[in-house]
Design an enzyme around this catalytic site. Structure first.
Site, PDB file in Angstrom:
ATOM      1  CE  LYS A 147     -68.505  41.657 -49.180  1.00 20.57           C
ATOM      2  NZ  LYS A 147     -68.436  40.381 -49.875  1.00 20.57           N
TER       3      LYS A 147
ATOM      4  N   GLY B 174     -51.448  31.511 -53.914  1.00 18.91           N
ATOM      5  CA  GLY B 174     -52.057  31.678 -52.588  1.00 18.91           C
ATOM      6  C   GLY B 174     -52.644  30.361 -52.128  1.00 18.91           C
TER       7      GLY B 174
ATOM      8  CE1 TYR C 125     -52.838  21.660 -47.500  1.00 16.56           C
ATOM      9  CE2 TYR C 125     -55.005  20.846 -46.853  1.00 16.56           C
ATOM     10  CZ  TYR C 125     -53.643  20.666 -46.963  1.00 16.56           C
ATOM     11  OH  TYR C 125     -53.070  19.486 -46.561  1.00 16.56           O
TER      12      TYR C 125
HETATM   13  N1  LIG Z   1     -63.198  31.946 -48.182  1.00 19.79           N
HETATM   14  C1  LIG Z   1     -64.222  31.943 -49.028  1.00 19.79           C
HETATM   15  O1  LIG Z   1     -65.193  31.177 -48.869  1.00 19.79           O
HETATM   16  C2  LIG Z   1     -64.211  32.867 -50.225  1.00 19.79           C
HETATM   17  C3  LIG Z   1     -63.039  33.485 -50.618  1.00 19.79           C
HETATM   18  N2  LIG Z   1     -63.016  34.287 -51.728  1.00 19.79           N
HETATM   19  C4  LIG Z   1     -61.767  34.924 -52.144  1.00 19.79           C
HETATM   20  O2  LIG Z   1     -60.768  33.926 -52.382  1.00 19.79           O
HETATM   21  C5  LIG Z   1     -59.471  34.406 -52.009  1.00 19.79           C
HETATM   22  C6  LIG Z   1     -58.838  33.461 -50.999  1.00 19.79           C
HETATM   23  O3  LIG Z   1     -59.662  33.386 -49.864  1.00 19.79           O
HETATM   24  P1  LIG Z   1     -59.190  32.560 -48.561  1.00 19.79           P
HETATM   25  O4  LIG Z   1     -58.563  31.278 -48.986  1.00 19.79           O
HETATM   26  O5  LIG Z   1     -60.369  32.535 -47.665  1.00 19.79           O
HETATM   27  O6  LIG Z   1     -58.102  33.531 -47.970  1.00 19.79           O
HETATM   28  P2  LIG Z   1     -56.809  33.185 -47.089  1.00 19.79           P
HETATM   29  O7  LIG Z   1     -56.435  34.453 -46.421  1.00 19.79           O
HETATM   30  O8  LIG Z   1     -57.014  31.965 -46.267  1.00 19.79           O
HETATM   31  O9  LIG Z   1     -55.714  32.802 -48.206  1.00 19.79           O
HETATM   32  C7  LIG Z   1     -55.048  33.723 -49.007  1.00 19.79           C
HETATM   33  C8  LIG Z   1     -53.606  33.219 -49.182  1.00 19.79           C
HETATM   34  O10 LIG Z   1     -52.967  34.057 -50.143  1.00 19.79           O
HETATM   35  C9  LIG Z   1     -51.646  34.286 -49.712  1.00 19.79           C
HETATM   36  N3  LIG Z   1     -51.120  35.480 -50.370  1.00 19.79           N
HETATM   37  C10 LIG Z   1     -51.372  36.783 -50.092  1.00 19.79           C
HETATM   38  N4  LIG Z   1     -50.709  37.578 -50.931  1.00 19.79           N
HETATM   39  C11 LIG Z   1     -50.038  36.769 -51.794  1.00 19.79           C
HETATM   40  C12 LIG Z   1     -49.188  36.991 -52.909  1.00 19.79           C
HETATM   41  N5  LIG Z   1     -48.877  38.219 -53.317  1.00 19.79           N
HETATM   42  N6  LIG Z   1     -48.682  35.915 -53.566  1.00 19.79           N
HETATM   43  C13 LIG Z   1     -48.969  34.671 -53.155  1.00 19.79           C
HETATM   44  N7  LIG Z   1     -49.774  34.395 -52.102  1.00 19.79           N
HETATM   45  C14 LIG Z   1     -50.296  35.429 -51.428  1.00 19.79           C
HETATM   46  C15 LIG Z   1     -51.758  34.405 -48.201  1.00 19.79           C
HETATM   47  O11 LIG Z   1     -50.510  34.201 -47.577  1.00 19.79           O
HETATM   48  C16 LIG Z   1     -52.779  33.300 -47.900  1.00 19.79           C
HETATM   49  O12 LIG Z   1     -52.147  32.051 -47.662  1.00 19.79           O
HETATM   50  C17 LIG Z   1     -59.702  35.831 -51.467  1.00 19.79           C
HETATM   51  O13 LIG Z   1     -59.489  36.749 -52.524  1.00 19.79           O
HETATM   52  C18 LIG Z   1     -61.184  35.843 -51.082  1.00 19.79           C
HETATM   53  O14 LIG Z   1     -61.756  37.139 -51.156  1.00 19.79           O
HETATM   54  C19 LIG Z   1     -64.144  34.481 -52.495  1.00 19.79           C
HETATM   55  C20 LIG Z   1     -65.346  33.883 -52.160  1.00 19.79           C
HETATM   56  C21 LIG Z   1     -65.490  33.076 -50.956  1.00 19.79           C
HETATM   57  O1  LIG Z   2     -69.395  33.848 -48.389  1.00 19.01           O
HETATM   58  C1  LIG Z   2     -69.786  34.591 -47.464  1.00 19.01           C
HETATM   59  O2  LIG Z   2     -69.514  34.378 -46.276  1.00 19.01           O
HETATM   60  C2  LIG Z   2     -70.681  35.777 -47.745  1.00 19.01           C
HETATM   61  C3  LIG Z   2     -70.838  36.146 -49.163  1.00 19.01           C
HETATM   62  C4  LIG Z   2     -69.918  37.215 -49.586  1.00 19.01           C
HETATM   63  O3  LIG Z   2     -69.870  38.277 -49.013  1.00 19.01           O
HETATM   64  C5  LIG Z   2     -69.040  36.935 -50.739  1.00 19.01           C
HETATM   65  O4  LIG Z   2     -69.228  35.916 -51.436  1.00 19.01           O
HETATM   66  O5  LIG Z   2     -68.129  37.761 -51.009  1.00 19.01           O
END
Ligand SMILES: NC(=O)C1=CN([C@@H]2O[C@H](COP(=O)(O)OP(=O)(O)OC[C@H]3O[C@@H](n4cnc5c(N)ncnc54)[C@H](O)[C@@H]3O)[C@@H](O)[C@H]2O)C=CC1
Ligand SMILES: O=C(O)CCC(=O)C(=O)O
Length: 365
Positions: free
Chosen positions: A80, A180, A186
């Protein structure tokens, strides 16, 4: 931090500090383990409180990727990067190009992708300097935004977890509390709604909550109240560490299954869930859809194949639950065992000699 002490403790291979004065790049690439293949893991851009925090985050995340990739059945190791800076203010294309040159210098030992604070445009800039980057913009025939695919993996994993906890994989009539409602959640809510689940949602962003209320007939609660609602499944999809001393006593759910990374505040919280009979779908197993998707780019992106591979998360979780039952251990430990067994098996098979351009036979005249 005693860096070599830490590297030795968790057996890291390499850490690279990258600096480029002109663009302002300050990056740390951490490679944890390349037994299974080149290290793949995203690049996080974040304004860290201190350089030590940045190093620690890079190391912790890199090791997490070793386990995530191994448990997902990918022939990839774990690594990473963190870039120190505010992604809203400090980014510029040259920074990512400079970073791309450092990635290239590792000659394929590390492959990067998106993470918190970086996006497809940043990956496109990195790709101007190196072939060792995935998650490029969809217009170039590549994977694009991983979130809907991560959501599909969570949905499949939730079904496997429901089967283990409730005896049926059906989510129809189940109540899921989703914390979240961002990009992943979503899409997840969309699938759950279509499948007949009832949704309780929360987010600090009121618009995100309203969208879920309007489109999926979801009931909304305040962020602090989500832990104690009456539900079957708690889906943490916002931040890490929400399974902790304060929240566990409040949980009424029988299952914890969501997308957030590092859901357990400390490892012992996984033990407590186990003792309380709450089935935990280990985060790095259930949220591997994103990495499975970007990994597909390495062999020429095929969306149908990537989607098929993401469905494997169901089977991977079944395996975790089988190990947990076999050895009577909490699921987070079972997941580690699954990943470690794959790595150990590969290490053993290295005993077999193969000829290649580096072997002694190649030096014959
Ligand atoms: N996007 C991806 O493909 C991946 C995401 N993840 C993990 O999944 C989680 C969500 O990722 P995304 O949807 O991409 O992020 P995002 O930033 O689009 O969504 C996160 C949501 O959580 C809300 N939020 C933040 N603090 C909060 C709280 N205290 N209470 C309630 N809601 C809160 C934010 O307002 C936002 O709407 C993250 O932890 C990320 O690391 C893990 C693997 C892949
Ligand atoms: O999903 C990605 O874009 C990269 C993989 C990664 O870093 C993760 O799954 O946390």
């Amino acid at each position: 931090m005693e860096i070599f002490h830490y590297l030795e403790k968790y057996d890291y291979e390499q850490v690279l500090f990258c600096q480029d004065k002109q663009s302002g790049l300050k990056a740390i690439i951490a490679i944890h383990d390349t037994t299974l293949g080149p290290a793949l893991g995203g690049t996080r851009m974040w304004e860290y409180q201190s350089e030590e925090d940045a190093v620690e985050d890079a190391l912790r995340l890199a090791r997490g990727m070793t386990y995530k990739n191994a448990a997902a059945g990918l022939d990839l190791g774990g690594g990473k990067t963190v870039i120190i800076g505010n992604p809203e203010k400090d980014k510029n294309p040259d920074m990512f190009r400079a970073f791309g040159r450092y990635v290239q210098s590792l000659n394929g030992r590390y492959i990067t992708a998106e993470d918190v604070g970086t996006n497809e445009t940043d990956m496109d800039n990195i790709a101007l300097e190196t072939e060792y980057v995935t998650g490029l913009s969809a217009y170039s025939g590549t994977a694009g935004n991983p979130s809907p695919i991560t959501a599909l993996g969570i949905f499949q994993g939730m079904k496997a977890t429901a089967k283990e906890a409730f005896g049926s994989e059906s989510l129809e009539g189940k109540t899921v509390a989703v914390q979240g409602i961002g990009s992943v959640a979503y899409s997840l809510c969309e699938m759950l709604h279509e499948d007949g689940a009832s949704l309780i949602v929360t987010d600090i962003n009121k618009e995100a909550v309203k969208r879920a209320q309007d489109n999926f007939n979801a009931k909304a609660v305040d962020p602090d109240d989500v832990y104690e609602v009456d539900c079957d499944i708690y889906a943490p999809c916002a931040l890490g560490a929400t399974i902790n001393d304060n929240t566990i006593p409040k949980l009424k759910a029988k299952v914890v299954a969501g997308s957030a990374n590092n859901q357990l505040h400390r490892r012992e919280h996984g033990d407590i869930l186990h003792e309380k009979g709450i089935l935990y779908a280990p985060d790095y197993v259930i949220n591997a859809g994103g990495v499975i998707n970007v990994a597909d780019e390495l062999v020429g992106y095929n969306r149908d194949r990537a989607l098929q591979n993401v469905q494997r998360i169901y089977k991977n979780l079944e395996q975790v639950f089988a190990i947990s039952n076999r050895d009577n251990i909490p699921t987070h430990i079972a997941a580690d065992r699954l990943a470690e067994e794959r790595i150990q098996a590969k290490l053993k098979s290295r005993n077999q000699f193969i000829t290649n351009e580096r072997s002694i036979l190649d030096r014959r005249q």
